[in-house]
Design an enzyme around this catalytic site. Structure first.
Site, mmCIF file in Angstrom:
data_model
loop_
_atom_site.group_PDB
_atom_site.id
_atom_site.type_symbol
_atom_site.label_atom_id
_atom_site.label_comp_id
_atom_site.label_asym_id
_atom_site.label_seq_id
_atom_site.Cartn_x
_atom_site.Cartn_y
_atom_site.Cartn_z
ATOM 1 N N ASN A 133 22.284 21.977 24.978
ATOM 2 C CA ASN A 133 22.192 22.192 26.635
ATOM 3 C C ASN A 133 23.356 20.620 26.789
ATOM 4 O O ASN A 133 24.235 20.222 26.069
ATOM 5 C CB ASN A 133 21.302 21.175 26.988
ATOM 6 C CG ASN A 133 20.888 22.456 28.124
ATOM 7 O OD1 ASN A 133 21.019 21.662 29.076
ATOM 8 N ND2 ASN A 133 20.595 23.231 28.185
ATOM 9 N N ARG A 134 23.221 20.444 27.874
ATOM 10 C CA ARG A 134 24.263 19.934 28.563
ATOM 11 C C ARG A 134 23.797 18.162 28.380
ATOM 12 O O ARG A 134 23.121 17.498 28.704
ATOM 13 C CB ARG A 134 23.893 19.957 30.269
ATOM 14 C CG ARG A 134 24.127 21.398 30.417
ATOM 15 C CD ARG A 134 23.751 22.262 32.418
ATOM 16 N NE ARG A 134 24.297 23.558 32.274
ATOM 17 C CZ ARG A 134 23.781 24.001 31.646
ATOM 18 N NH1 ARG A 134 22.541 24.852 31.630
ATOM 19 N NH2 ARG A 134 23.841 25.883 31.853
ATOM 20 N N HIS A 159 26.128 23.053 25.085
ATOM 21 C CA HIS A 159 26.199 23.556 23.896
ATOM 22 C C HIS A 159 26.817 22.767 21.875
ATOM 23 O O HIS A 159 27.370 24.078 22.186
ATOM 24 C CB HIS A 159 25.619 25.015 23.574
ATOM 25 C CG HIS A 159 24.612 25.544 24.115
ATOM 26 N ND1 HIS A 159 23.465 24.906 24.341
ATOM 27 C CD2 HIS A 159 24.073 26.448 24.755
ATOM 28 C CE1 HIS A 159 22.346 25.242 25.253
ATOM 29 N NE2 HIS A 159 22.723 26.168 25.368
ATOM 30 N N HIS A 233 19.473 28.595 18.760
ATOM 31 C CA HIS A 233 19.306 29.659 20.850
ATOM 32 C C HIS A 233 18.624 31.187 21.012
ATOM 33 O O HIS A 233 19.832 32.405 21.466
ATOM 34 C CB HIS A 233 20.367 29.907 21.060
ATOM 35 C CG HIS A 233 20.981 29.689 22.558
ATOM 36 N ND1 HIS A 233 20.592 30.543 23.849
ATOM 37 C CD2 HIS A 233 21.180 28.873 23.385
ATOM 38 C CE1 HIS A 233 20.936 30.628 24.885
ATOM 39 N NE2 HIS A 233 20.852 29.270 25.196
ATOM 40 N N ALA A 234 18.099 31.691 19.682
ATOM 41 C CA ALA A 234 17.747 32.705 19.765
ATOM 42 C C ALA A 234 16.834 33.736 20.888
ATOM 43 O O ALA A 234 15.671 32.395 22.090
ATOM 44 C CB ALA A 234 16.269 33.374 19.094
ATOM 45 N N TYR A 235 17.223 34.880 21.525
ATOM 46 C CA TYR A 235 16.246 35.624 22.318
ATOM 47 C C TYR A 235 15.940 35.846 21.829
ATOM 48 O O TYR A 235 15.926 37.019 21.250
ATOM 49 C CB TYR A 235 17.474 36.142 23.084
ATOM 50 C CG TYR A 235 18.449 35.424 23.995
ATOM 51 C CD1 TYR A 235 19.220 34.365 23.507
ATOM 52 C CD2 TYR A 235 18.354 35.602 26.030
ATOM 53 C CE1 TYR A 235 20.372 33.836 23.872
ATOM 54 C CE2 TYR A 235 19.470 34.914 26.349
ATOM 55 C CZ TYR A 235 20.428 34.338 25.316
ATOM 56 O OH TYR A 235 21.216 33.320 26.200
ATOM 57 N N ASP A 299 15.150 28.158 33.709
ATOM 58 C CA ASP A 299 16.326 27.355 32.453
ATOM 59 C C ASP A 299 15.383 25.613 32.217
ATOM 60 O O ASP A 299 17.328 25.237 33.191
ATOM 61 C CB ASP A 299 17.146 27.646 33.766
ATOM 62 C CG ASP A 299 18.681 27.154 32.086
ATOM 63 O OD1 ASP A 299 18.128 27.076 31.621
ATOM 64 O OD2 ASP A 299 19.674 27.887 32.776
ATOM 65 N N GLU A 363 13.917 27.322 22.873
ATOM 66 C CA GLU A 363 14.669 26.188 22.318
ATOM 67 C C GLU A 363 14.461 24.004 21.426
ATOM 68 O O GLU A 363 14.199 24.398 23.048
ATOM 69 C CB GLU A 363 16.382 25.823 23.421
ATOM 70 C CG GLU A 363 16.979 26.909 23.351
ATOM 71 C CD GLU A 363 18.420 27.047 24.667
ATOM 72 O OE1 GLU A 363 18.565 26.598 24.828
ATOM 73 O OE2 GLU A 363 17.987 27.851 25.238
#
Ligand code: BGC
Length: 399
Positions: A133-134, A159, A233-235, A299, A363
């Protein structure tokens, strides 16, 4: 406010470290089917003792990407490539026993390196690091020194920067442990890579267990203090297929608070109670029920309740297929992202067009921008310490 620290998480990772040391690594068989393990139940598909491997195509840099298939005695299969340590598919049964792939992705490595994929940056299935993340403004100060990172998401670093752990080729060793087939991935991130301090040695072990869970054990050591936040980061889409979104999936998040973010998705520092808001998933709600009340969609990072040891992080149920997924972790937070930036330009496995909300991510992580937020659980790994983190995604059905 409750504080967490790396030391607390170390204790939580003991089980994982025991499992890790018990892991008996052997070379890949490289043969379809491999050697058969004794089947615990002869009515079920027997699992090979070792994962199999095949080619996943050539990377843009000309390296050979490999695809490893981990199988258990129920016929559950996970495929993982050494490119980005990416989980490319996961076949699990539905309520009628029919196997289906619940992961968004591509049939070969070129899908993960296409200009469209790299431009939109969805990070399908990848291992994320050095920092998930950021980080605000791509900057942080550690021990009095300011570090500047690559900005790859507006004004921020996301990331791990331009070439994060999702875009490198990991060293891969298939193996097996008492818990099931394993894939051990290692990557040495150099001092200064993407602006981060210290040589970081990272090991990630994927284990496909006998009880239909995919466990991910992360370990890291460094020679200089550095922020580290590792995740996958699986969707997921428990009803993955052409034209199917995730809005009907029912989600539970055992989290009374979430981290409020600014317009660039950087936490303001406020941990806000979810009660009475569309962020309240302490009881099950479908994703679609209140998503319209959240500009852009979900998000956000949820602050997990009772974050010591291995603890509950999320439960998902899809009524259409009966599939369930339970997430447990040693991490204090979870980013629940509903694929808001997918816009139909990516075409994946089986010609599936990935439009908005065609997958969701869970995540497990430390909170975004922790290096700039002294009140958040620390993400700083110091020389001599070992980061240990475990997340388990367990699948089942409800009839
Ligand atoms: C972030 C999203 C981002 C997505 C794909 C998530 O972890 O929170 O904002 O779009 O990853 O890059």
């Amino acid at each position: 406010m409750k504080k967490f620290n790396r030391a607390g998480l170390l204790a939580g990772g003991i089980a994982a470290s025991l499992a890790f040391t018990a892991c008996n690594q052997q070379p890949a068989t490289n043969t379809e089917g491999g050697t058969s393990a004794a089947a615990p139940d002869s009515t079920q598909t027997s699992a090979a003792a070792m994962p199999t491997s095949s080619s996943f195509g050539k990377t843009n840099a000309g390296a050979e990407a490999q695809l490893f298939t981990l199988t258990n005695a129920h016929g559950v299969k996970a495929t993982i490539t050494n490119f980005g340590g990416t989980l490319t598919s996961l076949m699990v049964p539905d309520k009628d026993g029919k196997m289906g792939d619940v992961i968004l992705g591509f049939d070969n490595v070129s899908g993960y390196q296409s200009p469209e994929f790299l431009k939109s940056g969805p990070y399908f299935g990848a291992l994320i690091g050095r920092y998930g993340n950021r980080i605000k403004g791509g900057k942080f100060t550690l021990d009095g020194k300011e570090y500047t990172l690559a900005k790859n998401n507006g004004p921020n670093s996301l990331h791990g920067g331009k070439v994060g752990f999702d875009k490198v080729v990991w060293d891969a060793k298939p193996g097996s442990s008492a818990d099931g087939q394993t894939l051990t991935l290692t990557y040495n991130s150099k001092d200064g890579e993407e602006g981060y301090p210290g040589n970081l040695a990272v090991t990630v072990v994927y284990t496909l267990t006998a009880d239909d869970a995919l466990r991910i054990d992360y370990t890291a050591t460094t020679d200089k203090a550095t922020p580290v936040n590792l995740t996958n980061h699986a969707y997921f889409n428990l009803n993955h297929g052409v034209g199917k979104d995730i809005l009907g999936h029912e989600v539970t998040l055992p989290a009374d608070r979430y981290t409020v973010v600014d317009a660039t998705l950087i936490p303001t520092g406020e941990l806000k109670p979810v009660k009475g808001t569309p962020f309240d998933f302490t009881t099950p709600h479908t994703i679609g029920e209140r998503i319209g009340q959240v500009p852009g969609g979900y998000d956000h990072n949820w602050v997990l309740n009772n974050p010591s040891g291995m603890h509950a992080a999320a439960t998902v149920y899809d009524a259409a297929t009966g599939r369930t997924m339970e997430v447990t972790t040693t991490e204090p937070g979870i980013q629940f992202y509903t694929g808001n930036f997918l816009d139909g330009t990516l075409k994946g496995k089986g010609g599936t067009v990935y439009g908005k909300n065609s997958g969701f991510c869970l995540e497990t992580q430390h909170f975004p921008d922790s290096p700039n937020q002294p009140s958040f659980p620390s993400t700083i790994l110091k020389p001599g310490d070992t980061l240990k983190s475990t997340t388990i995604y367990k699948f089942g059905v409800r009839k």
